[in-house]
Scaffold this motif. Structure first.
Motif, PDB file in Angstrom:
ATOM      1  N   SER A  76      -3.025  23.717  23.138  1.00 25.68           N
ATOM      2  CA  SER A  76      -3.321  22.470  22.444  1.00 25.68           C
ATOM      3  C   SER A  76      -2.701  22.465  21.053  1.00 25.68           C
ATOM      4  O   SER A  76      -2.165  21.450  20.595  1.00 25.68           O
ATOM      5  N   ALA A  77      -2.775  23.607  20.357  1.00 24.70           N
ATOM      6  CA  ALA A  77      -2.173  23.703  19.031  1.00 24.70           C
ATOM      7  C   ALA A  77      -0.656  23.549  19.103  1.00 24.70           C
ATOM      8  O   ALA A  77      -0.046  22.868  18.265  1.00 24.70           O
ATOM      9  N   ALA A  78      -0.034  24.187  20.107  1.00 31.88           N
ATOM     10  CA  ALA A  78       1.416  24.074  20.284  1.00 31.88           C
ATOM     11  C   ALA A  78       1.809  22.629  20.560  1.00 31.88           C
ATOM     12  O   ALA A  78       2.779  22.104  19.998  1.00 31.88           O
ATOM     13  N   GLY A  79       1.034  21.967  21.440  1.00 30.44           N
ATOM     14  CA  GLY A  79       1.308  20.566  21.739  1.00 30.44           C
ATOM     15  C   GLY A  79       1.096  19.678  20.530  1.00 30.44           C
ATOM     16  O   GLY A  79       1.866  18.740  20.287  1.00 30.44           O
ATOM     17  N   GLY A  80       0.047  19.972  19.735  1.00 30.76           N
ATOM     18  CA  GLY A  80      -0.210  19.187  18.536  1.00 30.76           C
ATOM     19  C   GLY A  80       0.889  19.319  17.502  1.00 30.76           C
ATOM     20  O   GLY A  80       1.270  18.347  16.848  1.00 30.76           O
ATOM     21  N   LEU A  81       1.418  20.546  17.345  1.00 28.20           N
ATOM     22  CA  LEU A  81       2.521  20.759  16.409  1.00 28.20           C
ATOM     23  C   LEU A  81       3.757  19.992  16.846  1.00 28.20           C
ATOM     24  O   LEU A  81       4.409  19.313  16.043  1.00 28.20           O
ATOM     25  N   LEU A  82       4.086  20.073  18.140  1.00 25.12           N
ATOM     26  CA  LEU A  82       5.245  19.342  18.659  1.00 25.12           C
ATOM     27  C   LEU A  82       5.047  17.847  18.505  1.00 25.12           C
ATOM     28  O   LEU A  82       5.967  17.123  18.105  1.00 25.12           O
TER      29      LEU A  82
END
Length: 241
Positions: A76-82
């Motif tokens: 979720s954090a990776a997706g949020g950053l992207l």
């Protein structure tokens, strides 16, 4: 009047988030955007969101489901950053329509009890976390879709909110540097309103935490589902205008 309304709305948003695991960004961002614009509102609200989430995390730190946090939170954090990086370059009403439709679907399945029959494994957790983070980073309403996905894990109320809160902290850590790097003057210009929102959201979090401790499980799931459904409807109607 705007400052008073923003403070009262922040108290309400903090209380809602303490009960459902989300609601600060969904409540305050549209309200503040009426005065300063959506992009600036997303950046400003990220600060009271972080503070209130930190308080909620400390209150519920012993109830976190570590396995769900690892499988769902990292993706979720990776997706949020992207999503935050992509959102700084473009936005599309179609994305908001998609997110709104997903929230409506999740809210309805929660209210009808269908979501309780869903079971998410590790692969589904990674996928759900990535998609919710990406959409949230793009349109600024990550909490609702994250909570909708977490309903499929059938967590106990305090564990649900605690785990959603821990994930939100991870996501905030990933997206906030992007916001501040792209718009460094926003925090200084909106400092007074940010301070009011921090105070209000913190107060609401403390009040809502007391209510959560007494809320029966069945009513908790219905409340979360109803909030998710309402958020989806508001998003679709707002874009359609």
């Amino acid at each position: 009047m705007t400052a008073a309304l923003l403070f009262l709305a922040s108290i309400l948003a903090g209380a809602i988030a303490a009960l459902a695991g989300f609601g600060i960004g969904s409540t305050l961002t549209p309200l503040l955007a009426l005065s300063v614009g959506t992009k600036e509102a997303v950046i400003a609200v990220s600060i009271p969101h972080l503070v209130a989430t930190g308080i909620r995390f400390w209150m519920l730190r012993h109830n976190i489901d570590v396995q769900v946090l690892k499988n769902f939170g990292i993706s979720s954090a990776a997706g949020g950053l992207l999503g935050a990086l992509l959102g700084s370059h473009f936005s599309s009403p179609i994305l908001s329509y998609i997110l709104g439709a997903l929230l409506i679907f999740a809210g309805l399945t929660g209210l009808t009890g269908i979501s309780r029959k869903m079971r998410f494994g590790r692969k589904a957790a990674w996928l759900g976390g990535s998609v919710s983070g990406l959409l949230g980073g793009l349109v600024g309403n990550q909490g609702g879709i994250r909570s909708a996905a977490l309903l499929g894990f059938n967590l106990e109320a305090k564990t649900f909110v605690a785990t959603a809160t821990a994930i939100a902290l991870v996501v905030d850590g990933a997206r906030m540097p992007v916001y501040f790097f792209t718009s460094p003057d926003t925090v200084r210009q909106l400092g007074l309103w940010i301070a009011l929102m921090v105070a209000g959201a913190s107060l609401g979090t403390l009040v809502g935490g007391r209510v959560l401790a007494r809320l029966p499980e069945i009513y908790f799931r219905r409340l979360v589902s109803l909030l998710i459904l309402s958020l989806g409807i508001v998003m679709v109607v707002r874009i359609a205008r």
